[in-house]
Write a protein that holds these residues in place. Structure first.
Motif, PDB file in Angstrom:
ATOM      1  N   LYS A 164       0.856  -1.176   0.000  1.00 13.35           N
ATOM      2  CA  LYS A 164       0.000   0.000   0.000  1.00 13.35           C
ATOM      3  C   LYS A 164       0.897   1.233   0.000  1.00 13.35           C
ATOM      4  O   LYS A 164       1.423   1.628   1.037  1.00 13.35           O
ATOM      5  N   PHE A 165       1.080   1.784  -1.171  1.00 10.59           N
ATOM      6  CA  PHE A 165       1.901   2.974  -1.315  1.00 10.59           C
ATOM      7  C   PHE A 165       1.078   4.203  -0.970  1.00 10.59           C
ATOM      8  O   PHE A 165      -0.133   4.238  -1.224  1.00 10.59           O
ATOM      9  N   PRO A 166       1.726   5.218  -0.395  1.00  7.95           N
ATOM     10  CA  PRO A 166       0.975   6.443  -0.090  1.00  7.95           C
ATOM     11  C   PRO A 166       0.470   7.087  -1.374  1.00  7.95           C
ATOM     12  O   PRO A 166       1.134   7.036  -2.401  1.00  7.95           O
ATOM     13  N   LYS A 167      -0.710   7.657  -1.280  1.00  8.60           N
ATOM     14  CA  LYS A 167      -1.293   8.328  -2.439  1.00  8.60           C
ATOM     15  C   LYS A 167      -1.444   9.805  -2.110  1.00  8.60           C
ATOM     16  O   LYS A 167      -1.701  10.177  -0.975  1.00  8.60           O
ATOM     17  N   THR A 168      -1.270  10.606  -3.123  1.00  8.12           N
ATOM     18  CA  THR A 168      -1.422  12.044  -2.914  1.00  8.12           C
ATOM     19  C   THR A 168      -2.894  12.410  -2.958  1.00  8.12           C
ATOM     20  O   THR A 168      -3.694  11.788  -3.646  1.00  8.12           O
ATOM     21  N   GLN A 169      -3.239  13.423  -2.194  1.00  5.72           N
ATOM     22  CA  GLN A 169      -4.606  13.906  -2.195  1.00  5.72           C
ATOM     23  C   GLN A 169      -4.824  14.749  -3.446  1.00  5.72           C
ATOM     24  O   GLN A 169      -3.914  15.400  -3.942  1.00  5.72           O
ATOM     25  N   SER A 170      -6.032  14.743  -3.943  1.00  7.82           N
ATOM     26  CA  SER A 170      -6.308  15.470  -5.188  1.00  7.82           C
ATOM     27  C   SER A 170      -6.050  16.965  -5.039  1.00  7.82           C
ATOM     28  O   SER A 170      -5.655  17.625  -5.995  1.00  7.82           O
ATOM     29  N   GLY A 171      -6.242  17.521  -3.854  1.00  5.15           N
ATOM     30  CA  GLY A 171      -5.975  18.946  -3.628  1.00  5.15           C
ATOM     31  C   GLY A 171      -4.507  19.283  -3.813  1.00  5.15           C
ATOM     32  O   GLY A 171      -4.160  20.340  -4.357  1.00  5.15           O
ATOM     33  N   ILE A 172      -3.646  18.388  -3.366  1.00  7.40           N
ATOM     34  CA  ILE A 172      -2.208  18.597  -3.522  1.00  7.40           C
ATOM     35  C   ILE A 172      -1.845  18.580  -5.002  1.00  7.40           C
ATOM     36  O   ILE A 172      -1.107  19.425  -5.485  1.00  7.40           O
ATOM     37  N   ILE A 173      -2.384  17.622  -5.721  1.00  7.05           N
ATOM     38  CA  ILE A 173      -2.076  17.507  -7.145  1.00  7.05           C
ATOM     39  C   ILE A 173      -2.561  18.744  -7.893  1.00  7.05           C
ATOM     40  O   ILE A 173      -1.857  19.284  -8.751  1.00  7.05           O
ATOM     41  N   LYS A 174      -3.739  19.246  -7.552  1.00  8.22           N
ATOM     42  CA  LYS A 174      -4.251  20.457  -8.198  1.00  8.22           C
ATOM     43  C   LYS A 174      -3.334  21.643  -7.947  1.00  8.22           C
ATOM     44  O   LYS A 174      -3.102  22.461  -8.833  1.00  8.22           O
ATOM     45  N   ASN A 175      -2.808  21.743  -6.743  1.00  8.75           N
ATOM     46  CA  ASN A 175      -1.894  22.849  -6.418  1.00  8.75           C
ATOM     47  C   ASN A 175      -0.601  22.778  -7.209  1.00  8.75           C
ATOM     48  O   ASN A 175       0.020  23.803  -7.473  1.00  8.75           O
ATOM     49  N   LEU A 176      -0.178  21.587  -7.582  1.00  3.69           N
ATOM     50  CA  LEU A 176       1.037  21.443  -8.370  1.00  3.69           C
ATOM     51  C   LEU A 176       0.822  21.866  -9.821  1.00  3.69           C
ATOM     52  O   LEU A 176       1.769  22.182 -10.517  1.00  3.69           O
ATOM     53  N   TYR A 177      -0.424  21.875 -10.268  1.00  9.29           N
ATOM     54  CA  TYR A 177      -0.735  22.204 -11.656  1.00  9.29           C
ATOM     55  C   TYR A 177      -1.174  23.652 -11.877  1.00  9.29           C
ATOM     56  O   TYR A 177      -1.506  24.012 -13.000  1.00  9.29           O
ATOM     57  N   ILE A 178      -1.190  24.461 -10.829  1.00  7.58           N
ATOM     58  CA  ILE A 178      -1.588  25.856 -11.036  1.00  7.58           C
ATOM     59  C   ILE A 178      -0.549  26.545 -11.931  1.00  7.58           C
ATOM     60  O   ILE A 178       0.616  26.142 -11.954  1.00  7.58           O
ATOM     61  N   PRO A 179      -0.970  27.561 -12.678  1.00  7.44           N
ATOM     62  CA  PRO A 179      -0.021  28.243 -13.563  1.00  7.44           C
ATOM     63  C   PRO A 179       1.160  28.844 -12.795  1.00  7.44           C
ATOM     64  O   PRO A 179       1.016  29.304 -11.656  1.00  7.44           O
ATOM     65  N   ILE A 180       2.308  28.830 -13.413  1.00  8.25           N
ATOM     66  CA  ILE A 180       3.520  29.406 -12.826  1.00  8.25           C
ATOM     67  C   ILE A 180       3.370  30.920 -12.782  1.00  8.25           C
ATOM     68  O   ILE A 180       2.829  31.532 -13.707  1.00  8.25           O
ATOM     69  N   THR A 181       3.854  31.513 -11.710  1.00  6.46           N
ATOM     70  CA  THR A 181       3.699  32.952 -11.518  1.00  6.46           C
ATOM     71  C   THR A 181       5.015  33.694 -11.740  1.00  6.46           C
ATOM     72  O   THR A 181       6.097  33.097 -11.695  1.00  6.46           O
ATOM     73  N   ASN A 182       4.890  35.010 -11.955  1.00  3.60           N
ATOM     74  CA  ASN A 182       6.070  35.873 -12.067  1.00  3.60           C
ATOM     75  C   ASN A 182       6.928  35.798 -10.811  1.00  3.60           C
ATOM     76  O   ASN A 182       8.152  35.851 -10.884  1.00  3.60           O
ATOM     77  N   GLU A 183       6.280  35.685  -9.658  1.00  2.52           N
ATOM     78  CA  GLU A 183       7.006  35.642  -8.389  1.00  2.52           C
ATOM     79  C   GLU A 183       7.873  34.395  -8.288  1.00  2.52           C
ATOM     80  O   GLU A 183       9.003  34.445  -7.787  1.00  2.52           O
ATOM     81  N   GLU A 184       7.350  33.260  -8.762  1.00  2.00           N
ATOM     82  CA  GLU A 184       8.134  32.022  -8.743  1.00  2.00           C
ATOM     83  C   GLU A 184       9.349  32.147  -9.661  1.00  2.00           C
ATOM     84  O   GLU A 184      10.459  31.754  -9.284  1.00  2.00           O
ATOM     85  N   ILE A 185       9.142  32.696 -10.846  1.00  4.10           N
ATOM     86  CA  ILE A 185      10.243  32.886 -11.788  1.00  4.10           C
ATOM     87  C   ILE A 185      11.275  33.835 -11.200  1.00  4.10           C
ATOM     88  O   ILE A 185      12.483  33.571 -11.244  1.00  4.10           O
ATOM     89  N   ASP A 186      10.805  34.930 -10.622  1.00  8.04           N
ATOM     90  CA  ASP A 186      11.685  35.930 -10.028  1.00  8.04           C
ATOM     91  C   ASP A 186      12.549  35.324  -8.915  1.00  8.04           C
ATOM     92  O   ASP A 186      13.760  35.551  -8.858  1.00  8.04           O
TER      93      ASP A 186
END
Length: 140
Positions: A15-37
């Protein structure tokens, strides 16, 4: 590839740990200027360039203009789910080990020099995953 069925049966035992769907959605949000900066600010300036010839120092000097270009690039990558071919390129070079004879191949270490765009995207994704990694993986 002949043993895929056996591997699936083997893996189903655990039984491998599974990620919650909320976590996965947060990983797919668009990249921001702040992250690039934030990533560009921390790029080492004194490293050798990749195949495109641009250094971290170049990205830091022209960060204001490059952020918009990178933002469009990363948006296109996310929409198409495909990386540009330049992200798969690297210059591999050999660096001699200190105080070793340069006449023997084992006295060199290989390094691969990637394009800074690929490094920036990798670092942004790594930063995002870092927030959730403790929930997904055991500390050992």
């Amino acid at each position: 590839m002949d043993n895929l069925d056996k591997m699936d049966i083997f893996l189903e035992k655990y039984k491998f740990p599974k990620t919650q769907s909320g976590i996965i959605k947060n990983l797919y949000i668009p990249i921001t200027n702040e992250e690039i900066d934030a990533v560009i600010k921390n790029i080492p300036a004194n490293k050798s360039p990749g195949p495109d010839g641009f250094t971290g120092e170049f990205y830091q000097a022209f960060k204001g203009k490059l952020k918009a270009v990178l933002l469009r690039l990363f948006k296109k990558i996310q929409e198409e789910s495909t990386l540009p071919s330049s992200f798969y390129e690297a210059n591999i070079t050999l660096i001699p080990k200190a105080d070793k004879y340069t006449t023997k191949k084992e006295n060199y270490r290989p390094i691969s020099l990637m394009n800074i765009d690929a490094k920036i995207l990798s670092k942004i994704l790594a930063n995002r995953i870092q927030h959730y990694i403790r929930k997904i993986m055991h500390h050992d």
